[in-house]
Design a protein around this motif. Structure first.
Motif, mmCIF file in Angstrom:
data_model
loop_
_atom_site.group_PDB
_atom_site.id
_atom_site.type_symbol
_atom_site.label_atom_id
_atom_site.label_comp_id
_atom_site.label_asym_id
_atom_site.label_seq_id
_atom_site.Cartn_x
_atom_site.Cartn_y
_atom_site.Cartn_z
ATOM 1 N N PRO A 113 -24.428 -6.603 -0.434
ATOM 2 C CA PRO A 113 -23.585 -6.612 0.764
ATOM 3 C C PRO A 113 -22.589 -5.776 1.467
ATOM 4 O O PRO A 113 -22.239 -5.733 2.448
ATOM 5 C CB PRO A 113 -22.971 -8.205 0.354
ATOM 6 C CG PRO A 113 -22.994 -7.932 -1.262
ATOM 7 C CD PRO A 113 -24.043 -7.248 -1.415
ATOM 8 N N LEU A 114 -22.045 -5.051 0.411
ATOM 9 C CA LEU A 114 -21.196 -3.888 0.727
ATOM 10 C C LEU A 114 -21.894 -2.920 1.587
ATOM 11 O O LEU A 114 -21.294 -2.387 2.332
ATOM 12 C CB LEU A 114 -20.437 -3.331 -0.460
ATOM 13 C CG LEU A 114 -19.816 -4.225 -1.517
ATOM 14 C CD1 LEU A 114 -18.894 -3.712 -2.542
ATOM 15 C CD2 LEU A 114 -19.012 -5.328 -0.682
ATOM 16 N N LEU A 115 -23.085 -2.677 1.266
ATOM 17 C CA LEU A 115 -23.998 -1.435 1.915
ATOM 18 C C LEU A 115 -24.289 -2.146 3.391
ATOM 19 O O LEU A 115 -24.037 -1.319 4.127
ATOM 20 C CB LEU A 115 -25.269 -1.571 1.108
ATOM 21 C CG LEU A 115 -26.496 -0.771 1.760
ATOM 22 C CD1 LEU A 115 -27.366 -0.435 0.328
ATOM 23 C CD2 LEU A 115 -27.149 -1.347 2.714
ATOM 24 N N ALA A 116 -24.428 -3.461 3.501
ATOM 25 C CA ALA A 116 -24.808 -3.907 4.795
ATOM 26 C C ALA A 116 -23.382 -3.868 5.596
ATOM 27 O O ALA A 116 -23.431 -3.579 6.821
ATOM 28 C CB ALA A 116 -25.121 -5.484 4.703
ATOM 29 N N GLU A 122 -20.585 0.956 10.923
ATOM 30 C CA GLU A 122 -21.201 2.236 11.640
ATOM 31 C C GLU A 122 -21.621 1.831 13.021
ATOM 32 O O GLU A 122 -21.592 2.705 13.926
ATOM 33 C CB GLU A 122 -22.081 3.062 10.967
ATOM 34 C CG GLU A 122 -21.519 3.523 9.471
ATOM 35 C CD GLU A 122 -22.434 4.134 8.665
ATOM 36 O OE1 GLU A 122 -21.955 5.013 7.676
ATOM 37 O OE2 GLU A 122 -23.530 3.827 8.770
ATOM 38 N N ALA A 123 -22.328 0.670 13.014
ATOM 39 C CA ALA A 123 -23.130 0.315 14.219
ATOM 40 C C ALA A 123 -21.990 0.033 15.362
ATOM 41 O O ALA A 123 -22.226 0.205 16.535
ATOM 42 C CB ALA A 123 -23.942 -0.764 14.142
ATOM 43 N N VAL A 124 -21.066 -1.067 14.875
ATOM 44 C CA VAL A 124 -19.828 -1.022 15.899
ATOM 45 C C VAL A 124 -19.224 -0.087 16.340
ATOM 46 O O VAL A 124 -18.781 0.140 17.487
ATOM 47 C CB VAL A 124 -18.963 -2.180 15.138
ATOM 48 C CG1 VAL A 124 -17.637 -2.527 15.855
ATOM 49 C CG2 VAL A 124 -19.782 -3.569 14.990
ATOM 50 N N ALA A 125 -18.941 1.100 15.335
ATOM 51 C CA ALA A 125 -18.183 2.284 15.944
ATOM 52 C C ALA A 125 -18.937 2.839 16.974
ATOM 53 O O ALA A 125 -18.534 3.414 17.958
ATOM 54 C CB ALA A 125 -17.730 3.002 14.731
ATOM 55 N N LEU A 126 -20.540 3.174 16.685
ATOM 56 C CA LEU A 126 -21.075 3.794 17.518
ATOM 57 C C LEU A 126 -21.542 3.176 18.766
ATOM 58 O O LEU A 126 -21.312 4.048 19.997
ATOM 59 C CB LEU A 126 -22.447 4.047 16.680
ATOM 60 C CG LEU A 126 -23.558 5.002 17.582
ATOM 61 C CD1 LEU A 126 -22.982 6.104 17.709
ATOM 62 C CD2 LEU A 126 -25.005 4.712 16.921
ATOM 63 N N LEU A 127 -21.854 2.015 18.927
ATOM 64 C CA LEU A 127 -22.230 1.393 20.369
ATOM 65 C C LEU A 127 -21.109 0.519 20.922
ATOM 66 O O LEU A 127 -21.003 0.698 22.038
ATOM 67 C CB LEU A 127 -23.215 0.381 20.029
ATOM 68 C CG LEU A 127 -24.680 1.084 19.403
ATOM 69 C CD1 LEU A 127 -25.657 0.189 19.199
ATOM 70 C CD2 LEU A 127 -25.086 2.205 20.887
ATOM 71 N N ALA A 240 -14.029 2.384 4.694
ATOM 72 C CA ALA A 240 -14.141 1.709 5.506
ATOM 73 C C ALA A 240 -13.356 0.286 5.250
ATOM 74 O O ALA A 240 -13.092 -0.690 5.877
ATOM 75 C CB ALA A 240 -15.419 1.172 6.027
ATOM 76 N N CYS A 241 -12.902 0.142 3.953
ATOM 77 C CA CYS A 241 -12.399 -1.128 3.574
ATOM 78 C C CYS A 241 -10.920 -1.017 3.721
ATOM 79 O O CYS A 241 -9.981 -0.383 3.439
ATOM 80 C CB CYS A 241 -12.599 -0.962 1.829
ATOM 81 S SG CYS A 241 -12.182 -2.509 0.989
ATOM 82 N N ALA A 242 -10.564 -2.237 4.488
ATOM 83 C CA ALA A 242 -9.357 -2.465 4.851
ATOM 84 C C ALA A 242 -8.259 -3.219 3.640
ATOM 85 O O ALA A 242 -7.266 -3.195 3.901
ATOM 86 C CB ALA A 242 -9.315 -3.591 6.307
ATOM 87 N N THR A 243 -9.075 -3.706 2.708
ATOM 88 C CA THR A 243 -8.300 -4.382 1.577
ATOM 89 C C THR A 243 -7.712 -3.474 0.848
ATOM 90 O O THR A 243 -6.590 -3.577 0.318
ATOM 91 C CB THR A 243 -9.569 -5.305 0.968
ATOM 92 O OG1 THR A 243 -10.196 -6.163 1.851
ATOM 93 C CG2 THR A 243 -8.774 -5.957 -0.255
ATOM 94 N N VAL A 244 -8.202 -2.340 0.674
ATOM 95 C CA VAL A 244 -7.914 -1.368 -0.518
ATOM 96 C C VAL A 244 -6.574 -0.625 -0.024
ATOM 97 O O VAL A 244 -6.237 -0.400 1.067
ATOM 98 C CB VAL A 244 -8.831 -0.192 -0.851
ATOM 99 C CG1 VAL A 244 -8.199 0.720 -1.636
ATOM 100 C CG2 VAL A 244 -9.843 -0.639 -1.426
#
Length: 291
Positions: A113-116, A122-127, A240-244
């Motif tokens: 799930p972390l991979l997804a 990446e898809a949201v940033a790109l498009l 990408a993790c906003a939690t850390v």
């Protein structure tokens, strides 16, 4: 025409022919793709196929889900054609000599799930051209609001000695309007790409980019024997993790709480939380809610 997919011009239907040409072998990374006008849950559909012996690489996409689920049975619903609802079938415990993939150890399945999530960012940033982050373990955040959820489920093997299949589901809010946003029982506000000011909200290229991204990261992870550090997945997730780095309050299933600072994600995908009593390693199954 009542019920027609063309009555809302902001929400055109997906084309299964175009998606298959782009995403299914020999031109794409997936084995088979099914597009359904409506279903209860794409995860349930793929799990049923897994129990029937479907090989790895099935993709199910739904224009509308009537019983979509998130973690711990939370509902995930969306108006027809207003989002992306898709699930894929993975069999990470089965070697694939043609691709050079050894079996991945079950201890690493928590990375799926972390991979997804990485592929989704990446898809949201790109498009969509939006800055997004990941709330560990499975939420996509845009402007501190939830825009997508990810649910990984194991399907037990039907024969002794086999490894479980993994169903990986992703639900993304694309063109939901403010009055259509779901209520989130965790208290996190919801949003959609459109409400967040996305540069593009065409679901076809978004879905293609997402599924290609999942396939690409899965290939890297499998080629590395399920080692998220070696293949670069852990570094990509941490970026990408906003939690850390944040103060967190963790609600545990037994009613206990942990309060501390999220300091990182270890090699197995566990969240590391430093508290006054020491460091804790948490799996997604350990956590009822993370604030």
């Amino acid at each position: 025409m009542p019920g027609s997919p063309y009555t809302d011009l902001d929400r055109p239907p997906l084309s299964v022919a175009r998606l298959r040409r782009a995403l299914v072998a020999p031109n794409g990374p997936w084995a088979r793709l099914e597009l359904r006008a409506e279903t209860g849950s794409t995860n349930a559909d793929v799990a049923e196929a897994a129990r029937a012996g479907e090989p790895e690489g099935l993709v199910v996409v739904a224009e509308r889900q009537t019983a979509g689920r998130g973690r711990r049975g939370r509902a995930w619903q969306s108006p027809a054609r207003a989002g992306i609802a898709t699930s894929v079938l993975l069999r990470p415990g089965v070697a694939d000599p043609d691709r050079g993939w050894p079996p991945a150890p079950a201890s690493g399945y928590g990375w799926l799930p972390l991979l997804a999530g990485v592929a989704l960012v990446e898809a949201v940033a790109l498009l969509a051209e939006l800055e997004a982050g990941l709330k560990w373990p499975n939420d996509l955040l845009v402007d501190e609001a939830k825009c997508a959820g990810i649910l990984a489920e194991a399907v037990p093997p039907t024969r002794a000695g086999e490894m479980p299949a993994i169903v990986l589901g992703i639900g993304l809010n694309v063109t939901l309007r403010a009055d259509e946003l779901p209520e989130n029982p965790t208290g996190l506000p919801a949003t959609s790409l459109q409400l967040a000011g996305a540069a593009a909200t065409d679901r076809d290229p978004l879905l293609r980019a997402l599924l290609r991204g999942v396939a690409d990261w899965y290939d890297r992870w499998r080629s590395a024997g399920g080692d998220a550090v070696t293949c670069g997945l852990r570094d990509a997730y941490l970026a990408a993790c906003a939690t850390v780095g944040r103060k967190v309050r963790v609600l545990l299933p037994g009613g206990d709480e942990l309060t501390g600072t999220a300091t990182g994600v270890d090699a197995d995908g566990h969240l590391l939380v430093a508290t006054a009593t020491g460091e804790h390693r948490l799996t997604a199954g350990d956590v009822l809610h993370l604030r």
